[in-house]
Design an enzyme around this catalytic site. Sequence first.
Site, PDB file in Angstrom:
ATOM      1  N   HIS A   1      -3.581  -8.019 -19.274  1.00 29.31           N
ATOM      2  CA  HIS A   1      -2.643  -7.989 -20.439  1.00 29.31           C
ATOM      3  C   HIS A   1      -3.669  -7.498 -22.358  1.00 29.31           C
ATOM      4  CE1 HIS A   1      -0.045 -10.035 -23.627  1.00 29.31           C
ATOM      5  NE2 HIS A   1       0.928 -10.152 -22.195  1.00 29.31           N
TER       6      HIS A   1
ATOM      7  N   ASP B   1       4.587 -11.401 -14.885  1.00 31.67           N
ATOM      8  CA  ASP B   1       5.053 -10.501 -13.556  1.00 31.67           C
ATOM      9  C   ASP B   1       4.399 -10.570 -12.449  1.00 31.67           C
ATOM     10  OD1 ASP B   1       5.159  -7.438 -16.610  1.00 31.67           O
ATOM     11  OD2 ASP B   1       7.460  -8.947 -15.586  1.00 31.67           O
TER      12      ASP B   1
HETATM   13  C1  SDX Z   1       4.151  -7.286 -20.056  1.00 29.07           C
HETATM   14  O1  SDX Z   1       1.972  -6.857 -24.535  1.00 29.07           O
HETATM   15  C2  SDX Z   1       3.085  -8.188 -24.129  1.00 29.07           C
HETATM   16  O2  SDX Z   1       3.080  -9.092 -24.732  1.00 29.07           O
HETATM   17  C3  SDX Z   1       3.557  -7.587 -22.621  1.00 29.07           C
HETATM   18  C4  SDX Z   1       4.327  -8.930 -22.424  1.00 29.07           C
HETATM   19  C5  SDX Z   1       5.192  -9.318 -22.373  1.00 29.07           C
HETATM   20  O3  SDX Z   1       6.329 -10.541 -22.616  1.00 29.07           O
HETATM   21  O4  SDX Z   1       6.207  -8.581 -23.600  1.00 29.07           O
HETATM   22  O5  SDX Z   1       3.360 -10.191 -21.578  1.00 29.07           O
HETATM   23  C6  SDX Z   1       4.798  -8.194 -20.573  1.00 29.07           C
HETATM   24  O6  SDX Z   1       4.236  -6.307 -20.557  1.00 29.07           O
HETATM   25  C7  SDX Z   1       2.715  -7.897 -19.834  1.00 29.07           C
HETATM   26  C8  SDX Z   1       1.601  -6.754 -18.586  1.00 29.07           C
HETATM   27  C9  SDX Z   1       2.613  -6.040 -17.371  1.00 29.07           C
HETATM   28  N1  SDX Z   1       1.799  -4.703 -17.179  1.00 29.07           N
HETATM   29  C10 SDX Z   1       1.472  -4.717 -16.348  1.00 29.07           C
HETATM   30  O7  SDX Z   1       1.317  -5.880 -15.004  1.00 29.07           O
HETATM   31  C11 SDX Z   1       0.581  -3.213 -15.594  1.00 29.07           C
HETATM   32  C12 SDX Z   1      -1.327  -3.534 -15.061  1.00 29.07           C
HETATM   33  N2  SDX Z   1      -1.718  -3.895 -16.282  1.00 29.07           N
HETATM   34  C13 SDX Z   1      -2.106  -2.872 -16.985  1.00 29.07           C
HETATM   35  O8  SDX Z   1      -1.913  -1.612 -17.383  1.00 29.07           O
HETATM   36  C14 SDX Z   1      -2.749  -3.177 -18.578  1.00 29.07           C
HETATM   37  O9  SDX Z   1      -3.850  -4.246 -18.819  1.00 29.07           O
HETATM   38  C15 SDX Z   1      -2.407  -3.653 -19.728  1.00 29.07           C
HETATM   39  C16 SDX Z   1      -1.298  -2.673 -19.890  1.00 29.07           C
HETATM   40  C17 SDX Z   1      -0.956  -4.988 -19.470  1.00 29.07           C
HETATM   41  C18 SDX Z   1      -2.940  -3.928 -21.098  1.00 29.07           C
HETATM   42  O10 SDX Z   1      -3.562  -2.911 -21.443  1.00 29.07           O
HETATM   43  P1  SDX Z   1      -4.822  -2.060 -22.149  1.00 29.07           P
HETATM   44  O11 SDX Z   1      -4.345  -3.947 -23.159  1.00 29.07           O
HETATM   45  O12 SDX Z   1      -4.183  -0.880 -22.715  1.00 29.07           O
HETATM   46  O13 SDX Z   1      -5.992  -2.576 -21.599  1.00 29.07           O
HETATM   47  P2  SDX Z   1      -6.607  -1.676 -20.553  1.00 29.07           P
HETATM   48  O14 SDX Z   1      -6.004  -0.672 -20.216  1.00 29.07           O
HETATM   49  O15 SDX Z   1      -7.898  -0.600 -22.327  1.00 29.07           O
HETATM   50  O16 SDX Z   1      -7.441  -2.344 -20.168  1.00 29.07           O
HETATM   51  C19 SDX Z   1      -9.150  -2.518 -20.455  1.00 29.07           C
HETATM   52  C20 SDX Z   1      -9.609  -1.927 -19.145  1.00 29.07           C
HETATM   53  C21 SDX Z   1      -9.667  -1.028 -18.516  1.00 29.07           C
HETATM   54  O17 SDX Z   1     -10.847  -0.482 -17.708  1.00 29.07           O
HETATM   55  P3  SDX Z   1     -11.901   0.136 -18.888  1.00 29.07           P
HETATM   56  O18 SDX Z   1     -11.299   1.974 -19.425  1.00 29.07           O
HETATM   57  O19 SDX Z   1     -12.439  -0.285 -20.213  1.00 29.07           O
HETATM   58  O20 SDX Z   1     -13.362   0.207 -17.893  1.00 29.07           O
HETATM   59  O21 SDX Z   1      -8.770  -2.977 -17.945  1.00 29.07           O
HETATM   60  C22 SDX Z   1      -8.856  -1.754 -17.015  1.00 29.07           C
HETATM   61  C23 SDX Z   1      -8.869  -1.156 -17.758  1.00 29.07           C
HETATM   62  O22 SDX Z   1      -9.288   0.260 -16.442  1.00 29.07           O
HETATM   63  N3  SDX Z   1      -7.957  -2.962 -16.063  1.00 29.07           N
HETATM   64  C24 SDX Z   1      -7.142  -2.848 -15.084  1.00 29.07           C
HETATM   65  C25 SDX Z   1      -5.717  -3.051 -15.174  1.00 29.07           C
HETATM   66  N4  SDX Z   1      -5.616  -4.041 -16.490  1.00 29.07           N
HETATM   67  C26 SDX Z   1      -6.541  -3.050 -17.066  1.00 29.07           C
HETATM   68  N5  SDX Z   1      -7.940  -2.595 -13.943  1.00 29.07           N
HETATM   69  C27 SDX Z   1      -6.767  -2.227 -13.456  1.00 29.07           C
HETATM   70  N6  SDX Z   1      -6.027  -3.403 -12.974  1.00 29.07           N
HETATM   71  C28 SDX Z   1      -5.173  -3.575 -13.719  1.00 29.07           C
HETATM   72  N7  SDX Z   1      -4.065  -4.072 -13.676  1.00 29.07           N
END
Ligand code: SDX
Length: 431
Positions: free
Chosen positions: A308, A366
Amino acid sequence: MSDTSKTATLTIDGETYDLPIYSPTAGPDVIDIRKLYGSAGVFTYDPGFTSTAACDSTITFIDGGKGELLHRGYPIDQLASKSHYLEVCYLLLYGELPSAKELEHFETTITNHTMIHEQMHNFFRGFRRDAHPMATMVGVVGAMSAFYHDSTDISDERQREIASHRLIAKMPTIAAMAYKYSIGQPFVYPRNDLDYAANFLHMCFAVPAEEYVVNPIMARAMDRIFTLHADHEQNASTSTVRLASSSGANPFACIAAGIACLWGPAHGGANQACLEMLKEIGTPDRIPEYIARAKDKDDPFRLMGFGHRVYKNFDPRATVMKQSADEILDMLGVEDNPVLATAKELERAALADPYFAEKKLFPNVDFYSGIILEAMGFPTSMFTPIFALSRTVGWISQWKEQLADPQMKIGRPRQLYQGPTERDYVDIEKR
Ligand code: SDX
């Protein structure tokens, strides 16, 4: 704006610029950069808005470090266990918990707006039966501005309120109709003798051929899921609604934009993607393979329902959802749900892995919601429409707050331009 006694000093090419710092009632201080471009001729750069406060708000506060979520100051776990969705809607819209009389009036108002214009039934029939219900919802909600002209004038406070009530009231009807249409069953009209969640379940699962009695356990579970998804500060879809609203677009167009943004798998579409992922994993012995893929920089796979932007601890909604999953599956008599077993083992394995611990990746709202919704009888395609239905009150509350903000201006970000500088046109013969 709170006191501006503190300032940040920026030095660029020997020139110093003092920027006011504001302290919130909760959360980090903010630096006001509104005059920066005018005084220093520079932009700030923050793709994805990781460090940017886009507005003032008094509605929802998230402490990502603590895993805390407050709606008008009330913790989400208390609201989930002690309140119910329409009372939370009132709280989000008006800022305070209602008296018994205020709540009764609000619930009656919402109940009396649940039907949609009969002409809109034809609108559904323009879609293919296999259209994703989110596509139908984007279209139908956007089309509401073609049917409810008497609540599109955003300068009229009463019209804003009527539009708010109509959207909260009609979203379950529209979502249920999108579902019925996708399975080739007739639409079921809302009933005024059922509460909000029971009405939605009845519109989804009743058929004209026989009476459908809503299971009160399912209705309570449905209501709790609505509450857990009601609002979440300035997330992507809420920010979309605010940006659309800043141009003066009508409320139905703004909410349709929010639905479109929520659909993405990185946002509200993650609940569908998560259940599909859990089913693809299948059995706990395949979890290490998927954990390895999630950690592999060369593999675009991510654990759906994990991570998140704000929470760097447990998403409190996921904690409540996980508790509910056990309770609801037991109450529904669902024995040994293999998908839930896989989800729990996946959560355990991921949280034990240094990669997820270091990056502070925890289950989000989720991760468990799809397991409950599937046990209730919904197909995965209905998971995000249910999220959209629940979040409508959050979008609308933020929309109303922005329209009442005297500082509101049209949202117009700038850019770090990396393209070609000026050059002359070359006739095709010379290329
Ligand atoms: C919702 O914003 C909100 O409040 C949203 C929400 C709401 O109520 O409105 O809470 C609802 O959207 C919840 C999130 C649902 N999405 C997912 O579950 C999809 C999987 N999660 C991700 O794609 C990710 O965690 C996000 C999109 C939720 C957040 O992405 P960020 O904050 O942009 O973080 P990032 O992509 O920069 O990740 C930081 C690091 C990265 O690694 P590095 O590049 O630093 O080496 O963490 C890793 C990412 O690769 N990472 C993950 C991961 N999420 C982040 N690695 C593996 N699996 C994951 N799920």
